[in-house]
Scaffold this active site. Structure first.
Site, PDB file in Angstrom:
ATOM      1  N   ARG A 164       0.836  -1.211   0.000  1.00 40.42           N
ATOM      2  CA  ARG A 164       0.000   0.000   0.000  1.00 40.42           C
ATOM      3  C   ARG A 164       0.870   1.261   0.000  1.00 40.42           C
ATOM      4  O   ARG A 164       0.583   2.240   0.700  1.00 40.42           O
ATOM      5  CB  ARG A 164      -0.942   0.020   1.219  1.00 40.42           C
ATOM      6  CG  ARG A 164      -1.900  -1.110   1.275  1.00 40.42           C
ATOM      7  CD  ARG A 164      -2.919  -1.115   0.140  1.00 40.42           C
ATOM      8  NE  ARG A 164      -3.663  -2.349   0.164  1.00 40.42           N
ATOM      9  CZ  ARG A 164      -3.257  -3.473  -0.450  1.00 40.42           C
ATOM     10  NH1 ARG A 164      -2.137  -3.485  -1.172  1.00 40.42           N
ATOM     11  NH2 ARG A 164      -3.952  -4.565  -0.383  1.00 40.42           N
ATOM     12  N   SER A 238     -10.707  -0.490   3.811  1.00 37.53           N
ATOM     13  CA  SER A 238      -9.850  -0.694   4.994  1.00 37.53           C
ATOM     14  C   SER A 238      -9.322   0.642   5.483  1.00 37.53           C
ATOM     15  O   SER A 238      -8.759   1.400   4.693  1.00 37.53           O
ATOM     16  CB  SER A 238      -8.650  -1.579   4.647  1.00 37.53           C
ATOM     17  OG  SER A 238      -9.100  -2.775   4.081  1.00 37.53           O
ATOM     18  N   GLU A 334      -4.662   3.940   6.213  1.00 32.58           N
ATOM     19  CA  GLU A 334      -4.434   3.710   4.782  1.00 32.58           C
ATOM     20  C   GLU A 334      -4.870   4.924   3.942  1.00 32.58           C
ATOM     21  O   GLU A 334      -4.152   5.320   3.033  1.00 32.58           O
ATOM     22  CB  GLU A 334      -5.215   2.450   4.364  1.00 32.58           C
ATOM     23  CG  GLU A 334      -4.784   1.892   3.037  1.00 32.58           C
ATOM     24  CD  GLU A 334      -5.569   0.648   2.657  1.00 32.58           C
ATOM     25  OE1 GLU A 334      -5.345  -0.411   3.256  1.00 32.58           O
ATOM     26  OE2 GLU A 334      -6.398   0.744   1.745  1.00 32.58           O
TER      27      GLU A 334
HETATM   28  C1  LIG Z   1     -15.494  -0.102  -0.330  1.00 35.73           C
HETATM   29  C2  LIG Z   1     -14.019   0.128  -0.594  1.00 35.73           C
HETATM   30  C3  LIG Z   1     -13.192  -0.972  -0.771  1.00 35.73           C
HETATM   31  C4  LIG Z   1     -11.821  -0.772  -1.049  1.00 35.73           C
HETATM   32  N1  LIG Z   1     -11.045  -1.877  -1.236  1.00 35.73           N
HETATM   33  C5  LIG Z   1      -9.727  -1.726  -1.518  1.00 35.73           C
HETATM   34  C6  LIG Z   1      -8.909  -2.871  -1.762  1.00 35.73           C
HETATM   35  O1  LIG Z   1      -9.369  -4.015  -1.760  1.00 35.73           O
HETATM   36  N2  LIG Z   1      -7.599  -2.668  -2.017  1.00 35.73           N
HETATM   37  C7  LIG Z   1      -7.050  -1.419  -2.059  1.00 35.73           C
HETATM   38  O2  LIG Z   1      -5.850  -1.325  -2.301  1.00 35.73           O
HETATM   39  N3  LIG Z   1      -7.804  -0.323  -1.844  1.00 35.73           N
HETATM   40  C8  LIG Z   1      -9.128  -0.442  -1.573  1.00 35.73           C
HETATM   41  N4  LIG Z   1      -9.902   0.671  -1.339  1.00 35.73           N
HETATM   42  C9  LIG Z   1      -9.278   2.001  -1.360  1.00 35.73           C
HETATM   43  C10 LIG Z   1      -9.406   2.725  -2.739  1.00 35.73           C
HETATM   44  O3  LIG Z   1     -10.343   2.090  -3.548  1.00 35.73           O
HETATM   45  C11 LIG Z   1      -8.079   2.784  -3.489  1.00 35.73           C
HETATM   46  O4  LIG Z   1      -7.084   3.380  -2.706  1.00 35.73           O
HETATM   47  C12 LIG Z   1      -8.194   3.563  -4.796  1.00 35.73           C
HETATM   48  O5  LIG Z   1      -7.021   3.385  -5.565  1.00 35.73           O
HETATM   49  C13 LIG Z   1      -8.431   5.051  -4.583  1.00 35.73           C
HETATM   50  O6  LIG Z   1      -8.745   5.611  -5.850  1.00 35.73           O
HETATM   51  P1  LIG Z   1      -9.424   7.024  -5.987  1.00 35.73           P
HETATM   52  O7  LIG Z   1      -9.448   7.373  -7.439  1.00 35.73           O
HETATM   53  O8  LIG Z   1     -10.720   7.049  -5.306  1.00 35.73           O
HETATM   54  O9  LIG Z   1      -8.339   7.949  -5.249  1.00 35.73           O
HETATM   55  P2  LIG Z   1      -8.607   9.225  -4.321  1.00 35.73           P
HETATM   56  O10 LIG Z   1      -9.263   8.789  -3.076  1.00 35.73           O
HETATM   57  O11 LIG Z   1      -9.251  10.294  -5.095  1.00 35.73           O
HETATM   58  O12 LIG Z   1      -7.103   9.663  -3.999  1.00 35.73           O
HETATM   59  C14 LIG Z   1      -6.276   8.865  -3.174  1.00 35.73           C
HETATM   60  C15 LIG Z   1      -4.856   9.466  -3.197  1.00 35.73           C
HETATM   61  O13 LIG Z   1      -4.309   9.343  -4.508  1.00 35.73           O
HETATM   62  C16 LIG Z   1      -4.002  10.623  -5.065  1.00 35.73           C
HETATM   63  N5  LIG Z   1      -4.377  10.557  -6.481  1.00 35.73           N
HETATM   64  C17 LIG Z   1      -5.613  10.227  -6.977  1.00 35.73           C
HETATM   65  N6  LIG Z   1      -5.553  10.208  -8.318  1.00 35.73           N
HETATM   66  C18 LIG Z   1      -4.296  10.539  -8.673  1.00 35.73           C
HETATM   67  C19 LIG Z   1      -3.631  10.713  -9.914  1.00 35.73           C
HETATM   68  N7  LIG Z   1      -4.251  10.519 -11.109  1.00 35.73           N
HETATM   69  N8  LIG Z   1      -2.324  11.093  -9.910  1.00 35.73           N
HETATM   70  C20 LIG Z   1      -1.661  11.291  -8.734  1.00 35.73           C
HETATM   71  N9  LIG Z   1      -2.243  11.131  -7.527  1.00 35.73           N
HETATM   72  C21 LIG Z   1      -3.537  10.775  -7.497  1.00 35.73           C
HETATM   73  C22 LIG Z   1      -4.811  11.623  -4.260  1.00 35.73           C
HETATM   74  O14 LIG Z   1      -4.189  12.898  -4.245  1.00 35.73           O
HETATM   75  C23 LIG Z   1      -4.818  10.975  -2.890  1.00 35.73           C
HETATM   76  O15 LIG Z   1      -3.599  11.257  -2.242  1.00 35.73           O
HETATM   77  C24 LIG Z   1     -11.283   0.528  -1.095  1.00 35.73           C
HETATM   78  C25 LIG Z   1     -12.135   1.632  -0.919  1.00 35.73           C
HETATM   79  C26 LIG Z   1     -13.491   1.438  -0.680  1.00 35.73           C
HETATM   80  C27 LIG Z   1     -14.385   2.636  -0.527  1.00 35.73           C
END
Ligand SMILES: Cc1cc2nc3c(=O)[nH]c(=O)nc-3n(C[C@H](O)[C@H](O)[C@H](O)COP(=O)(O)OP(=O)(O)OC[C@H]3O[C@@H](n4cnc5c(N)ncnc54)[C@H](O)[C@@H]3O)c2cc1C
Length: 338
Positions: A164, A238, A334
């Site tokens: 992570r 998580s 996380e």
């Molecule tokens: C129900 C649920 C289940 C989940 N299960 C998992 C799982 O099984 N495994 C897992 O690893 N994660 C899981 N997650 C966490 C999440 O899905 C991941 O971390 C996902 O990659 C976040 O994507 P996002 O586009 O929503 O990022 P955001 O929440 O918008 O951003 C997260 C971080 O990334 C940065 N960021 C976003 N996009 C970019 C970009 N294009 N360039 C540079 N930086 C960027 C942001 O600035 C921030 O720091 C889960 C979340 C939920 C709600």
């Protein structure tokens, strides 16, 4: 370039936390980033990159320029003897890309089905689930520097992926915007089935040689049964990373708590199940204000309705303190807390 002023962010974060972006710009192409940087007012202002908001806890309104990544497109970039290379825009929904690859006969992402969020955020915390992580299927990415506007392509070693974790959470945190990601799906396809929940599915169904579609369906079903759907109950999945401890520390905890859930790692360390530690401290179903611990899985914090970011942080700190008090282990959040 359209600049949205005082843009509400509640619908842009899966915890459903209230916050406002003083200025929000949608990025559909890397040229948009350079337009923002050349803008007389926005150019020098601090920036915050937002994907699907499924891994952020917003505790305040955002004076930063919020760059909402919406770069689209998915395609087969190259077909090699040893792998298919798929390229996807940073704003594509991760799960849609997993489904697209499967529909086109390119297998290898099925264990990571249904992870919310965008493709561009996937490398940031090296997303993973059910025995597979992004790094296992990663080829390269394009990222734009948020000061110079220069685009660079980084390979797997340069991204410094960890559990992570990646360069985008350390040296490049907040400094760059990932516009495109290339995925490497190895040929021939070999299923990843070592995860307990998948072993159970094989035993229950009697199907010991599932194809990629079956694994995809199993993973979706397992996840739907275990995790709250953010469309119904706000959450970020998580909330804490599973802590790594030395063999000695692990033995010590087992002596005191023989049931502690632990997994041996290749480097001799042990990974402890953070959810088990939190549950053991009695947090399941408890709440502080409008933020609570999910009844079915103590690792997930949820919005009980009308939660604000500071309540989530207070709850998270209280959990950290009690886990530290009982086990001597510091849980690390996380999601990114803003
Ligand atoms: C129900 C649920 C289940 C989940 N299960 C998992 C799982 O099984 N495994 C897992 O690893 N994660 C899981 N997650 C966490 C999440 O899905 C991941 O971390 C996902 O990659 C976040 O994507 P996002 O586009 O929503 O990022 P955001 O929440 O918008 O951003 C997260 C971080 O990334 C940065 N960021 C976003 N996009 C970019 C970009 N294009 N360039 C540079 N930086 C960027 C942001 O600035 C921030 O720091 C889960 C979340 C939920 C709600």
């Amino acid at each position: 370039m359209a600049v949205e002023l005082d843009a509400p962010l509640r619908q842009h974060n899966t915890f459903g936390l209230p916050a406002t972006a003083r200025q929000l710009v949608r990025i559909t192409h890397e040229a948009d980033v350079r337009r923002v940087l050349a803008h007389p007012r926005l150019g020098r202002a601090p920036k915050f990159v937002l994907g699907g908001g499924s891994n952020v806890i917003l505790t305040r309104d955002m004076p930063e320029v919020v760059l909402k990544v919406e770069v689209g497109g998915v395609r087969l970039l190259a077909e090699r003897d040893d792998a298919f290379i798929i390229e996807a825009g940073g704003g594509e929904r991760w799960h849609d890309v997993v489904a697209w690859t499967l529909a086109h006969g390119f297998h290898g992402l099925e264990n990571m089905a249904l992870i919310p969020g965008t493709v561009g955020a996937a490398p940031v915390q090296n997303i993973g689930a059910y025995g597979l992580e992004l790094a296992d299927r990663f080829e390269s990415l394009d990222t734009v520097d948020l000061v110079t506007g220069r685009t660079v392509t980084l390979n797997k070693a340069q991204c410094k992926f960890g559990y992570r974790d990646s360069l985008f959470k350390t040296a490049l945190a907040g400094k760059s915007l990932i516009t495109r990601v290339r995925l490497r799906l190895p040929r021939p396809w070999i299923p990843v089935l070592g995860y307990l929940d998948l072993e159970r599915k094989m035993a229950d169904t009697g199907n010991t040689h599932p194809d990629a579609r079956t694994i995809f369906d199993w993973v979706c079903a397992i996840r739907r049964a275990k995790l709250p759907d953010p469309a119904e109950i706000g959450n970020v999945g998580s909330f804490f990373k599973n802590p790594m401890v030395s063999a000695e520390q692990c033995r010590d905890i087992i002596t005191r708590d023989p049931h502690v859930v632990h997994y041996p790692m290749a480097d001799g360390q042990f990974k402890l199940a953070a959810g088990w530690l939190i549950d053991a401290c009695g947090w399941k179903g408890k709440a502080i204000g409008h933020a609570g611990v999910y009844e079915k899985q103590a690792l997930v914090l949820v919005n009980k309705g009308g939660a604000i970011g500071s309540e989530v942080v207070t709850l998270a700190r209280a959990i950290q303190e009690s886990v530290y008090g009982r086990f001597g282990i510091r849980l690390e959040p996380e999601p990114v807390i803003v």
